[in-house]
Design a protein around this motif. Structure first.
Motif, PDB file in Angstrom:
ATOM      1  N   UNK A   1      -8.965  78.547 -36.896  1.00 41.82           N
ATOM      2  CA  UNK A   1      -7.862  77.935 -36.522  1.00 41.82           C
ATOM      3  C   UNK A   1      -6.978  78.931 -35.633  1.00 41.82           C
ATOM      4  N   UNK A   2      -7.155  80.362 -35.772  1.00 37.45           N
ATOM      5  CA  UNK A   2      -6.160  81.095 -34.937  1.00 37.45           C
ATOM      6  C   UNK A   2      -6.902  81.513 -33.605  1.00 37.45           C
ATOM      7  N   UNK A   3      -8.013  80.901 -32.955  1.00 31.73           N
ATOM      8  CA  UNK A   3      -8.734  81.399 -31.915  1.00 31.73           C
ATOM      9  C   UNK A   3      -8.399  80.656 -30.617  1.00 31.73           C
ATOM     10  N   UNK A   4      -7.278  79.738 -30.856  1.00 37.61           N
ATOM     11  CA  UNK A   4      -6.639  79.062 -29.471  1.00 37.61           C
ATOM     12  C   UNK A   4      -5.123  79.323 -29.608  1.00 37.61           C
ATOM     13  N   UNK A   5      -4.574  79.457 -28.439  1.00 39.49           N
ATOM     14  CA  UNK A   5      -3.028  79.668 -28.294  1.00 39.49           C
ATOM     15  C   UNK A   5      -2.244  78.437 -28.544  1.00 39.49           C
ATOM     16  N   UNK A   6      -0.970  78.526 -28.761  1.00 36.63           N
ATOM     17  CA  UNK A   6      -0.103  77.386 -28.747  1.00 36.63           C
ATOM     18  C   UNK A   6      -0.266  76.727 -27.553  1.00 36.63           C
ATOM     19  N   UNK A   7       0.130  77.079 -26.446  1.00 36.16           N
ATOM     20  CA  UNK A   7      -0.024  76.248 -25.249  1.00 36.16           C
ATOM     21  C   UNK A   7      -1.271  75.584 -25.108  1.00 36.16           C
ATOM     22  N   UNK A   8      -2.447  75.955 -25.613  1.00 38.81           N
ATOM     23  CA  UNK A   8      -3.542  75.354 -25.467  1.00 38.81           C
ATOM     24  C   UNK A   8      -3.476  74.068 -26.546  1.00 38.81           C
ATOM     25  N   UNK A   9      -3.087  74.370 -27.499  1.00 40.42           N
ATOM     26  CA  UNK A   9      -2.770  73.171 -28.557  1.00 40.42           C
ATOM     27  C   UNK A   9      -1.858  71.974 -28.080  1.00 40.42           C
ATOM     28  N   UNK A  10      -0.871  72.515 -27.364  1.00 43.18           N
ATOM     29  CA  UNK A  10       0.050  71.560 -26.893  1.00 43.18           C
ATOM     30  C   UNK A  10      -0.437  70.618 -25.787  1.00 43.18           C
ATOM     31  N   UNK A  11      -1.229  71.231 -24.781  1.00 45.72           N
ATOM     32  CA  UNK A  11      -1.952  70.744 -23.928  1.00 45.72           C
ATOM     33  C   UNK A  11      -2.964  69.901 -24.358  1.00 45.72           C
ATOM     34  N   UNK A  12      -3.783  70.183 -25.391  1.00 42.94           N
ATOM     35  CA  UNK A  12      -4.676  69.332 -26.135  1.00 42.94           C
ATOM     36  C   UNK A  12      -4.066  68.000 -26.556  1.00 42.94           C
ATOM     37  N   UNK A  13      -2.914  68.240 -27.250  1.00 37.49           N
ATOM     38  CA  UNK A  13      -2.157  67.208 -27.948  1.00 37.49           C
ATOM     39  C   UNK A  13      -1.525  66.118 -26.760  1.00 37.49           C
ATOM     40  N   UNK A  14      -1.273  66.614 -25.645  1.00 41.93           N
ATOM     41  CA  UNK A  14      -0.720  65.897 -24.734  1.00 41.93           C
ATOM     42  C   UNK A  14      -1.920  65.155 -23.963  1.00 41.93           C
ATOM     43  N   UNK A  15      -3.142  65.553 -23.775  1.00 42.92           N
ATOM     44  CA  UNK A  15      -3.971  64.767 -23.093  1.00 42.92           C
ATOM     45  C   UNK A  15      -4.816  63.787 -24.011  1.00 42.92           C
ATOM     46  N   UNK A  16      -4.732  64.183 -25.247  1.00 44.69           N
ATOM     47  CA  UNK A  16      -5.314  63.190 -26.329  1.00 44.69           C
ATOM     48  C   UNK A  16      -4.410  62.143 -26.708  1.00 44.69           C
ATOM     49  N   UNK A  17      -3.006  62.444 -26.768  1.00 42.07           N
ATOM     50  CA  UNK A  17      -2.066  61.315 -26.962  1.00 42.07           C
ATOM     51  C   UNK A  17      -2.204  60.318 -25.838  1.00 42.07           C
ATOM     52  N   UNK A  18      -2.046  61.067 -24.304  1.00 43.12           N
ATOM     53  CA  UNK A  18      -2.078  60.226 -23.268  1.00 43.12           C
ATOM     54  C   UNK A  18      -3.456  59.271 -23.233  1.00 43.12           C
ATOM     55  N   UNK A  19      -4.511  59.717 -23.610  1.00 42.31           N
ATOM     56  CA  UNK A  19      -5.633  58.700 -24.005  1.00 42.31           C
ATOM     57  C   UNK A  19      -5.628  57.602 -24.978  1.00 42.31           C
ATOM     58  N   UNK A  20      -4.720  57.822 -25.778  1.00 42.24           N
ATOM     59  CA  UNK A  20      -4.325  56.958 -26.871  1.00 42.24           C
ATOM     60  C   UNK A  20      -5.515  57.139 -27.914  1.00 42.24           C
ATOM     61  N   UNK A  21      -5.946  58.385 -28.147  1.00 44.99           N
ATOM     62  CA  UNK A  21      -6.744  58.705 -29.143  1.00 44.99           C
ATOM     63  C   UNK A  21      -6.333  58.950 -30.715  1.00 44.99           C
ATOM     64  N   UNK A  22      -5.028  58.719 -30.792  1.00 43.17           N
ATOM     65  CA  UNK A  22      -4.466  59.091 -32.165  1.00 43.17           C
ATOM     66  C   UNK A  22      -4.321  57.475 -32.643  1.00 43.17           C
ATOM     67  N   UNK A  23      -4.859  57.114 -33.848  1.00 47.92           N
ATOM     68  CA  UNK A  23      -4.453  55.768 -34.699  1.00 47.92           C
ATOM     69  C   UNK A  23      -3.117  55.741 -34.818  1.00 47.92           C
ATOM     70  N   UNK A  24      -2.482  56.716 -35.172  1.00 53.03           N
ATOM     71  CA  UNK A  24      -1.194  56.729 -35.642  1.00 53.03           C
ATOM     72  C   UNK A  24      -0.328  57.716 -34.746  1.00 53.03           C
ATOM     73  N   UNK A  25       0.177  57.350 -33.626  1.00 51.26           N
ATOM     74  CA  UNK A  25       0.741  58.391 -32.773  1.00 51.26           C
ATOM     75  C   UNK A  25       1.802  59.015 -33.206  1.00 51.26           C
TER      76      UNK A  25
END
Length: 392
Positions: free
Chosen positions: A350-374
């Motif tokens: 879990x330590x192998x990616x950066x916080x900006x990487x996680x932030x962008x992943x969250x934003x993109x996934x949220x924009x796609x509507x992937x989270x059952x509970x946003x």
């Protein structure tokens, strides 16, 4: 922040406001597909309470791991088990993979789920002097794992071997080892060509760093045993090479794309054929990918592309260099989506990616509507940010 906004760091570490969506994409479960065979390579869920180190044998939360596989099966997807996405050779050793194969195969039988399992040689660990093994020892390691998968009742996926890559003197050694394995396989197998972007130790696989020469050897293996090859999984992130390769396959041998950069166009295909799928990105995209393939089943290629094309930006982000760390993003999104209660990985990955990487992943996934509970995803993202000192 107001209006439910979240402060997210960009690639330069600058905070900016993001407003999460409030509703998920409406997706349904469904029956197996009719036009394509589709596997999702699935991740494992670590046991967060185990007292382990990155060098320890993996501690797996079996209940959560199997529950995730039931989630994929419920949407009609097959599960590609004990593959790269499950951290084979990056936290999950052979003993852990063997247990995973046994448990997932039994679970697949109980629910009628499609499953195929990875067969490798990871009993043969690297030493201070490299891989001090013979071809016979590499073949025996493959045979041990193949026997286990066949006994479990699952289809076998012959994965690339780090040991074979290290000791093979040329194409003839690959022809010998793979020829032997295919002759003795009880059922047709899937051959997996994993590129060095996923695992640097596999540079020069099939006996050459020249991809044209390597492709010739790969095709020679298949041509000698077409009745024992269900298909090939190609993970080279090169769409045209995959298209050229699938057009040369014998009749009846499928091409399963493993190209996490170009999968929509490869699955859609052209007037000369198409690829099936065996993809790590379908772990986080499972329900949406399944919906897209069901649209494709009706002959609506444009509708399929309309659903799946927007996901490529997320996939390319998760699989960016170093590509082998894409598993971290996959597990991160599983946590945000509520498929597990923590963001911990076997091997401490879990330590192998950066916080900006996680932030962008969250934003993109949220924009796609992937989270059952946003709202849950947003709350968990805020918790992660707070650990890094980003207060909302």
């Amino acid at each position: 922040m107001t209006n439910g906004q979240i402060q997210l760091p960009d690639a330069d570490g600058v905070l900016r406001a993001y407003t999460p969506r409030t509703e998920p994409l409406p997706l349904t479960t469904g029956a197996p597909f009719t036009s394509r065979t589709v596997y999702s390579a699935a991740h494992v869920v670590a046991d967060p309470y185990a007292d382990t180190t990155p060098d320890s044998p993996a501690a797996v939360d079996w209940d959560a791991t199997l529950a995730f596989r039931r989630h994929l099966w419920s949407h009609g997807l097959g599960v590609a088990e004990a593959m790269d996405t499950a951290q084979r050779g990056m936290g999950l050793d052979w003993a852990g993979a063997a247990e995973l194969i046994r448990r997932s195969s039994a679970e697949a039988k109980s629910v009628g789920g499609l499953i195929a399992c990875g067969v490798g040689t990871d009993q043969l660990s690297v030493t201070e002097v490299g891989y001090p093994y013979s071809l016979d020892e590499v073949r025996a390691a493959y045979e041990e794992q193949l026997a286990l998968v066949e006994e479990s009742g699952s289809r076998a996926i012959l994965m690339a071997s780090r040991a074979l890559a290290a000791i093979a003197k040329g194409p003839e050694d690959y022809l010998e080892v793979y020829g032997h394995l295919l002759r003795q396989a009880a059922e047709p197998v899937v051959l997996h060509w994993l590129g060095p972007m996923f695992d640097p130790a596999l540079e020069g696989y099939w006996g050459s760093t020249d991809l044209d020469a390597a492709t010739s050897t790969f095709l020679e293996v298949i041509a000698a045993h077409p009745d024992k090859v269900d298909g090939i999984k190609v993970s080279l992130l090169d769409a045209q090479r995959e298209i050229d390769l699938r057009r040369k396959l014998p009749d009846g041998v499928r091409c399963y794309t493993g190209d996490d950069f170009n999968y929509p166009e490869l699955i859609a295909g052209d007037d000369q054929g198409f690829s099936h799928a065996l993809l790590g990105i379908f772990d986080p995209l499972g329900p949406l990918a399944a919906e897209a393939v069901r649209v494709l089943d009706t002959g609506n290629t444009a509708g399929f592309r309309e659903l799946l094309d927007p996901t490529v930006e997320l996939s390319r982000h998760l699989f960016q260099t170093p590509t082998r760390f894409y598993k971290t993003g996959v597990v991160f999104l599983a946590w945000l989506a509520g498929h597990q209660e923590h963001f911990t990985m076997v091997g401490g990955l879990q330590s192998s990616r950066s916080l900006p990487h996680f932030a962008r992943a969250y934003e993109l996934a949220d924009g796609l509507g992937l989270f059952p509970d946003p709202a849950l995803a947003a709350a968990r993202m805020k918790n992660l940010l707070s650990l890094y000192g980003v207060n909302q």
